[in-house]
Design an enzyme around this catalytic site. Structure first.
Site, PDB file in Angstrom:
ATOM      1  CB  SER A 186      70.984  84.211  78.043  1.00  0.00           C
ATOM      2  OG  SER A 186      70.170  85.200  77.810  1.00  0.00           O
ATOM      3  CE  LYS A 204      74.508  85.578  74.235  1.00  0.00           C
ATOM      4  NZ  LYS A 204      73.735  85.525  75.310  1.00  0.00           N
ATOM      5  CB  SER A 233      70.048  86.472  74.793  1.00  0.00           C
ATOM      6  OG  SER A 233      71.009  86.355  75.518  1.00  0.00           O
TER       7      SER A 233
HETATM    8  N1  GLN Z   1      65.755  86.739  78.739  1.00  0.00           N
HETATM    9  C1  GLN Z   1      66.359  87.554  79.814  1.00  0.00           C
HETATM   10  C2  GLN Z   1      66.437  88.915  79.543  1.00  0.00           C
HETATM   11  O1  GLN Z   1      66.022  89.412  78.196  1.00  0.00           O
HETATM   12  C3  GLN Z   1      67.788  87.115  80.117  1.00  0.00           C
HETATM   13  C4  GLN Z   1      68.777  87.339  79.084  1.00  0.00           C
HETATM   14  C5  GLN Z   1      70.267  86.851  79.606  1.00  0.00           C
HETATM   15  O2  GLN Z   1      70.436  86.017  80.272  1.00  0.00           O
HETATM   16  N2  GLN Z   1      71.188  87.409  78.960  1.00  0.00           N
HETATM   17  O3  GLN Z   1      67.124  89.798  80.030  1.00  0.00           O
END
Ligand code: GLN
Length: 561
Positions: A241, A142, A217
């Site tokens: 995410s 990532k 994400s």
């Molecule tokens: N969708 C969540 C957020 O926007 C989780 C994101 C994540 O785990 N990095 O914060």
């Protein structure tokens, strides 16, 4: 148009709305096969609902020729037996990447040295030298995880062109084990988002249906494993995410205990919640990767000194499974996650999974986590608050984009205004607001109190159960663009995962079924949660679950066409 900025009070009041769960008690008849039959007929009685799952042997979903096997072990075997060279394997993945990438767009950067590194592995094989456990394994990383000599932007324009001088500890450990980093995967900017639509560069498509989101994400990492562009990948999980995209893309995703894997070199979003996790096409592959990246790191004071078990060696071969391999395992199905507001096909898949676990000998009961629905607003306040502080380092002076300005304040302001996208700006404003004098007690402090409640409710439930189960997301993958202008609807999609981060415990998502949609159905993932540092238990259960699941083949149509 950037979405309107909402204040946290509005967020608090709205976030609960779509998740007013009415618990649906699961009444199971005593005989498991009768139960399964009844459950299926109940499902078909509801079949006017287009998303009701079909598990008929003549179902449109392709059936499973054999359970998912470890790609990592098979690569190792081919290299050691000299059936294939690492260069040949790398060539196969790069070729598939070239063919599928125009549609999927998982990668922000593909390494130019993959073939050279693979040839190096082949030289080691030739010389008879010892091979690292991940020799020749192609891994996607990532883009918020730092890699020396490769761009690392965190999906943000503010870091465009930034090349760290060092590898994140997790990347260093993978390289030491012989893995080859194939490239950097797309993501929502700094991890803030659930679809990759928040990336500063591109939107990744779901390999199961390219008109849909891969989740986020870490959507690029999940889609890359799903489309077999790489063997395994690293993601990060602050509020889901890794788990939500794993569910959307039909792959296995593991979020370790907070502190299990060093965060050194992971771009901080919300430091008290962030963990590096991994994706694979089988549970065993995620176990092998977890082994490679776990352990204390002197560069991360929050990394744990807790002993690292041999995760992969606790996984029993399918040939050794008796008829009740999970005999006595206490499984709690979280009541608040299978009620109103959750897609019926998803609920059906989770209940089928519960029946499957029972057939394997587990004792499944419903458990209630009273503070469950409070987790979402608390998460968004805490995560935004931490982000507002963490992201202050991007000032145009130290890294990435720098605006031209006559005065220092304008240089800071303009660099940030140009570099950050609308979602990141909204989170910084929300977080700054929640932390500001006069509002701190009402928002940040209350959210911390909720966090304590959440931790306690998980502890209570996990004292009585070995694992908890739930969906990983309230719906399957949705269409690209569907929620992009409705941040609250997007945030609501995190309801199944954020509590786990607040509690700091590990969770594994494994494919468990399909709902209708796309060309060949859309995958659904089962989330399994355990107490801190019980990844070995999760992996063992997940492995048995995956190896005994029938009639499912988690290969996206893109690869079978
Ligand atoms: N969708 C969540 C957020 O926007 C989780 C994101 C994540 O785990 N990095 O914060």
């Amino acid at each position: 148009m950037p979405p309107a900025i909402q204040n946290p009070r509005f967020l608090l009041s709205q976030c609960r709305l779509p998740f007013h769960f009415t618990p649906a008690p699961l009444q199971l008849p005593p005989n498991p096969s009768l139960r399964r039959q009844l459950h299926r007929s109940a499902a078909s009685a509801l079949s006017s609902d287009p998303q009701t799952i079909s598990r008929d042997p003549k179902s449109p979903y392709p059936s499973l020729p054999s359970p998912p096997s470890s790609q990592i072990l098979s690569i190792r075997e081919s290299l050691l037996s000299r059936q294939r060279t690492a260069a040949d394997i790398a060539d196969e993945y790069l070729d598939r990447l070239r063919r599928t990438e125009p549609q999927i767009r998982s990668f922000l950067h593909v390494s130019e040295t993959v073939m050279r590194e693979a040839e190096e592995v082949d030289r080691l094989v030739e010389s008879g030298a010892a091979l690292g456990p991940l020799a020749g394994v192609l891994i996607g990383v990532k883009d918020n995880i730092c890699t020396a000599d490769m761009p690392s932007t965190g999906g943000s324009k503010i870091l465009e062109g930034y090349r760290p001088a060092f590898d994140a500890t997790a990347v260093r450990m993978l390289k030491e084990a012989g893995a080859i980093v194939i490239g950097k995967t797309n993501m929502d900017e700094f991890g803030m988002g659930s679809t990759t639509e928040g990336s500063g560069f591109q939107v990744t498509a779901n390999p199961w249906d390219i008109s849909r989101v891969p989740g986020g994400s870490s959507g690029g990492s999940a889609a890359a494993v799903s489309a077999k562009q790489c063997v395994v990948s690293l993601g990060s999980d602050t509020g889901g995410s890794v788990r939500q995209p794993a569910s959307f893309c039909g792959v296995v995703g593991l979020k370790p205990t907070y502190g299990r894997v060093s965060r050194y070199g992971l771009m901080a979003y919300a430091s008290s919640l962030d963990v590096i996790g991994c994706f694979g096409s089988s549970v065993i592959d995620t176990a092998i990767i977890l082994n490679a990246v776990s352990g204390h790191d002197r560069f991360d004071a929050t990394s744990s000194t807790h002993e690292v078990p041999e995760y992969a060696s606790c996984l029993i071969s399918i040939d050794d499974l008796d008829s009740k391999p999970l005999k006595g395992l206490r499984v709690g199905m979280i009541r608040e996650t299978i009620g109103d507001g959750v897609d019926m096909g998803v609920v059906s898949s989770i209940k089928d999974s519960a029946l499957h676990l029972e057939e394997l000998g587990a004792i499944v009961t419903e458990v209630s986590l009273p503070s469950f629905s409070l987790g979402l607003p608390a998460y968004y306040i805490l995560a935004s608050s931490e982000a507002s502080s963490n992201l202050s380092r991007y000032d145009g002076v130290r890294y990435g984009n720098q605006a031209t300005a006559d005065e220092l304040n304008y240089l800071y302001g303009d660099s940030r205004a140009e570099g950050f996208g609308p979602e990141v700006k909204m989170r910084i404003l929300m977080g700054t607001y929640a932390l500001s004098a006069g509002y701190y007690d009402a928002y940040y402090k209350r959210a911390q109190q909720v966090r304590t409640l959440v931790r306690k409710s998980f502890k209570d439930a996990l004292d009585k159960n070995d694992i908890l189960i739930s969906p990983a997301a309230p719906s399957p993958a949705y269409k690209i663009g569907e929620k992009v202008n409705d941040p609250l609807a997007m945030y609501a999609g995190d309801i199944m995962t954020v509590n786990v981060n607040l509690a700091g415990v590990p969770a594994l998502v494994a494919p468990c079924g399909f709902v209708e949609g796309g060309i060949a159905g859309l995958p659904v993932g089962l989330q399994m949660i355990a107490s801190a540092f019980n990844e070995d238990k999760l992996l063992r259960v997940g492995h048995i679950f995956e190896q005994t699941l029938q009639n499912f083949k988690f290969v996206p149509p893109l690869l079978t066409e």
